[in-house]
Design a protein around this motif. Structure first.
Motif, PDB file in Angstrom:
ATOM      1  N   PRO A   1       0.827  -1.223   0.000  1.00 34.14           N
ATOM      2  CA  PRO A   1       0.000   0.000   0.000  1.00 34.14           C
ATOM      3  C   PRO A   1       0.852   1.260   0.000  1.00 34.14           C
ATOM      4  O   PRO A   1       1.930   1.288   0.594  1.00 34.14           O
ATOM      5  CB  PRO A   1      -0.794  -0.126   1.311  1.00 34.14           C
ATOM      6  CG  PRO A   1      -0.759  -1.574   1.660  1.00 34.14           C
ATOM      7  CD  PRO A   1       0.545  -2.099   1.147  1.00 34.14           C
ATOM      8  N   ALA A   2       0.356   2.295  -0.666  1.00 30.02           N
ATOM      9  CA  ALA A   2       1.095   3.562  -0.723  1.00 30.02           C
ATOM     10  C   ALA A   2       1.229   4.179   0.659  1.00 30.02           C
ATOM     11  O   ALA A   2       2.224   4.829   0.963  1.00 30.02           O
ATOM     12  CB  ALA A   2       0.394   4.520  -1.676  1.00 30.02           C
ATOM     13  N   VAL A   3       0.207   3.996   1.511  1.00 30.32           N
ATOM     14  CA  VAL A   3       0.242   4.500   2.882  1.00 30.32           C
ATOM     15  C   VAL A   3       0.028   3.314   3.816  1.00 30.32           C
ATOM     16  O   VAL A   3      -1.043   2.704   3.795  1.00 30.32           O
ATOM     17  CB  VAL A   3      -0.840   5.569   3.120  1.00 30.32           C
ATOM     18  CG1 VAL A   3      -0.793   6.053   4.565  1.00 30.32           C
ATOM     19  CG2 VAL A   3      -0.655   6.746   2.163  1.00 30.32           C
ATOM     20  N   PRO A   4       1.021   2.955   4.630  1.00 29.02           N
ATOM     21  CA  PRO A   4       0.935   1.735   5.432  1.00 29.02           C
ATOM     22  C   PRO A   4       0.186   1.894   6.757  1.00 29.02           C
ATOM     23  O   PRO A   4       0.539   1.281   7.757  1.00 29.02           O
ATOM     24  CB  PRO A   4       2.412   1.413   5.686  1.00 29.02           C
ATOM     25  CG  PRO A   4       3.071   2.741   5.750  1.00 29.02           C
ATOM     26  CD  PRO A   4       2.339   3.597   4.747  1.00 29.02           C
TER      27      PRO A   4
ATOM     28  N   VAL B   1       4.626   6.078   1.195  1.00 28.34           N
ATOM     29  CA  VAL B   1       5.270   6.262   2.489  1.00 28.34           C
ATOM     30  C   VAL B   1       5.905   4.941   2.915  1.00 28.34           C
ATOM     31  O   VAL B   1       5.286   3.884   2.812  1.00 28.34           O
ATOM     32  CB  VAL B   1       4.253   6.710   3.563  1.00 28.34           C
ATOM     33  CG1 VAL B   1       4.855   6.611   4.961  1.00 28.34           C
ATOM     34  CG2 VAL B   1       3.779   8.131   3.298  1.00 28.34           C
ATOM     35  N   ILE B   2       7.154   5.020   3.369  1.00 31.79           N
ATOM     36  CA  ILE B   2       7.836   3.874   3.960  1.00 31.79           C
ATOM     37  C   ILE B   2       7.946   4.132   5.457  1.00 31.79           C
ATOM     38  O   ILE B   2       8.560   5.117   5.878  1.00 31.79           O
ATOM     39  CB  ILE B   2       9.240   3.688   3.363  1.00 31.79           C
ATOM     40  CG1 ILE B   2       9.157   3.441   1.860  1.00 31.79           C
ATOM     41  CG2 ILE B   2       9.983   2.539   4.045  1.00 31.79           C
ATOM     42  CD1 ILE B   2      10.501   3.423   1.162  1.00 31.79           C
ATOM     43  N   ASP B   3       7.343   3.263   6.277  1.00 34.24           N
ATOM     44  CA  ASP B   3       7.366   3.434   7.731  1.00 34.24           C
ATOM     45  C   ASP B   3       8.508   2.615   8.323  1.00 34.24           C
ATOM     46  O   ASP B   3       8.575   1.401   8.144  1.00 34.24           O
ATOM     47  CB  ASP B   3       6.034   2.979   8.325  1.00 34.24           C
ATOM     48  CG  ASP B   3       5.991   3.134   9.838  1.00 34.24           C
ATOM     49  OD1 ASP B   3       6.828   3.882  10.380  1.00 34.24           O
ATOM     50  OD2 ASP B   3       5.120   2.505  10.484  1.00 34.24           O
ATOM     51  N   LEU B   4       9.407   3.286   9.059  1.00 32.55           N
ATOM     52  CA  LEU B   4      10.555   2.608   9.661  1.00 32.55           C
ATOM     53  C   LEU B   4      10.455   2.514  11.176  1.00 32.55           C
ATOM     54  O   LEU B   4      11.450   2.298  11.862  1.00 32.55           O
ATOM     55  CB  LEU B   4      11.854   3.302   9.252  1.00 32.55           C
ATOM     56  CG  LEU B   4      12.214   3.154   7.769  1.00 32.55           C
ATOM     57  CD1 LEU B   4      13.465   3.938   7.440  1.00 32.55           C
ATOM     58  CD2 LEU B   4      12.410   1.688   7.395  1.00 32.55           C
ATOM     59  N   GLY B   5       9.240   2.669  11.696  1.00 32.42           N
ATOM     60  CA  GLY B   5       9.031   2.409  13.112  1.00 32.42           C
ATOM     61  C   GLY B   5       9.164   3.616  14.011  1.00 32.42           C
ATOM     62  O   GLY B   5       9.187   4.762  13.576  1.00 32.42           O
ATOM     63  N   GLY B   6       9.262   3.332  15.317  1.00 35.58           N
ATOM     64  CA  GLY B   6       9.227   4.384  16.321  1.00 35.58           C
ATOM     65  C   GLY B   6      10.556   5.056  16.603  1.00 35.58           C
ATOM     66  O   GLY B   6      10.580   6.168  17.148  1.00 35.58           O
ATOM     67  N   ASN B   7      11.668   4.415  16.288  1.00 37.23           N
ATOM     68  CA  ASN B   7      12.984   5.026  16.497  1.00 37.23           C
ATOM     69  C   ASN B   7      13.173   6.151  15.492  1.00 37.23           C
ATOM     70  O   ASN B   7      13.361   5.919  14.304  1.00 37.23           O
ATOM     71  CB  ASN B   7      14.084   3.976  16.331  1.00 37.23           C
ATOM     72  CG  ASN B   7      15.475   4.542  16.587  1.00 37.23           C
ATOM     73  OD1 ASN B   7      15.710   5.740  16.483  1.00 37.23           O
ATOM     74  ND2 ASN B   7      16.412   3.671  16.916  1.00 37.23           N
ATOM     75  N   ILE B   8      13.144   7.376  15.971  1.00 33.30           N
ATOM     76  CA  ILE B   8      13.079   8.527  15.069  1.00 33.30           C
ATOM     77  C   ILE B   8      14.321   8.673  14.204  1.00 33.30           C
ATOM     78  O   ILE B   8      14.276   9.291  13.130  1.00 33.30           O
ATOM     79  CB  ILE B   8      12.819   9.819  15.869  1.00 33.30           C
ATOM     80  CG1 ILE B   8      12.283  10.920  14.935  1.00 33.30           C
ATOM     81  CG2 ILE B   8      14.075  10.265  16.616  1.00 33.30           C
ATOM     82  CD1 ILE B   8      11.486  11.969  15.609  1.00 33.30           C
TER      83      ILE B   8
END
Length: 368
Positions: free
Chosen positions: A20-23, A208-215
């Motif tokens: 998906p384009a937005v996870p 969008v690529i989401d790489l989690g909570g570690n900013i």
């Protein structure tokens, strides 16, 4: 800062369906719809200006009762030009950074370097500690910065109640940004990422690529991606230089690149080198390239992961900038801002060629 990765980033899951384009699931309207979100945008350079423009146009067309985006830029003429182009129904110009941070619910920043980013966020927090917000604020840092700075900014922003920071660097040239085809990387607070992702796709980017909570992860990923792009630039520069030395026309090399490496970004940089078009007006400045190369080299040292190609590219970028600066100071014809594809000047002078004009290089190749 290019679209070299677009093909690779169109990931396909094991089931055969496109990612998906937005996870994230679509967020609810903030506060149950009790107020309209006010967006602010700080930094209207080659990328920021295009992103702000696309965001303003999209929200005016698709978001009911959307407010004009409040913009601020150190050079006020850029903000004023955006108002002239889009109109006051889409853009308002802030007089100060204080105005942006106090009036806006979501604030995007797109700035030139780490020092500027840190200074702007310190100003934000100083203002908010005098006038604490009564509801949530989301800060979206889209600049290419060293990862640990994102951690510092997160600590700074979270010291103010109701304030959250997400790191959200983007991949794409201004040309790609104008087409709203940026690839967006995010890390940080989950709810904030979800809300911002739907603001940006499809208004500004395509994925969008989401790489989690570690900013720090998004900025690390950005540098890894840029290392691939910079490494490709170095190979192109070296190959074009060898072609010049051996009497192969640049147009033939560019034709080969289009046939064998049909990624849009590679083709675009190949075309720049083949035609000696090093104007950064619609590209990425060599200063930005040197800054990114320095960050990448620092990251490789921290993780004991050598990248010799980046070390060489870094030196060639510095060489190209030095030559361009000398030409400008001597009054020789030169573009105002050198694109980082001008890295080829470094490989050319190492081979005894004219740095910025392939046409001046006389080929003397012995024929069979």
């Amino acid at each position: 800062m290019t679209d070299l990765l677009h093909t690779a980033l169109h990931a396909v899951s094991k089931s055969g369906t496109e990612t998906p384009a937005v996870p994230y699931s679509r967020p609810v309207t903030p506060s149950g719809g009790s107020y309209a979100v006010q967006i602010g945008f700080v930094g209207l350079g080659a990328m920021g200006g295009v992103m702000a423009k696309n965001l303003a146009n999209y929200r005016a067309a698709h978001v009911l009762n959307s407010s004009p985006i409040l913009v601020w830029n150190r050079t006020a003429t850029k903000a004023e030009s955006l108002v002239s182009e889009l109109g006051e129904s889409k853009i308002r110009v802030a007089q100060t950074l204080d105005q942006v941070v106090t009036e806006c619910d979501v604030i995007f920043t797109a700035l030139a370097n780490d020092e500027t980013v840190k200074s702007v966020y310190q100003d934000f927090v100083k203002t908010l500690k005098h006038t604490p917000p009564a509801r949530n604020k989301i800060f979206v840092e889209t600049s290419t910065i060293y990862p640990t700075l994102a951690g510092e900014l997160d600590v700074l922003v979270s010291s103010v109640p109701h304030c959250h920071l997400i790191a959200s660097p983007v991949f794409g040239t201004p040309y790609v940004a104008a087409a709203a085809q940026l690839v967006i990387v995010m890390s940080g607070d989950y709810r904030s990422k979800k809300e911002v992702a739907y603001m940006l796709v499809p208004a500004v980017g395509k994925k969008v690529i989401d790489l989690g909570g570690n900013i720090e992860k998004a900025n690390t990923f950005k540098l890894i991606g840029n290392s691939m792009i910079l490494g490709t630039l170095e190979i192109l520069a070296e190959s074009y230089t060898l072609a010049e030395k051996s009497g192969i026309d640049a147009s033939e090399v560019h034709s080969f690149v289009k046939d064998i490496f049909p990624a849009p970004g590679i083709i675009r940089y190949s075309e720049r080198m083949s035609t000696d078009n090093f104007d950064a007006t619609t590209g990425f400045s060599i200063n930005g390239g040197i800054k990114d190369a320095s960050h990448i080299r620092q990251l490789t040292a921290v993780h004991n992961s050598p990248m010799p190609s980046i070390d060489i590219a870094h030196q060639h970028l510095i060489t190209a900038r030095a030559i361009h600066t000398a030409h400008a100071e001597a009054g020789k014809e030169a573009v105002e801002v050198l694109d980082w594809s001008g890295i080829i000047a470094g490989t050319r002078v190492a081979a005894g060629l004219d740095p910025f004009a392939e046409s001046k290089n006389v080929h003397k190749v012995q024929e069979d």
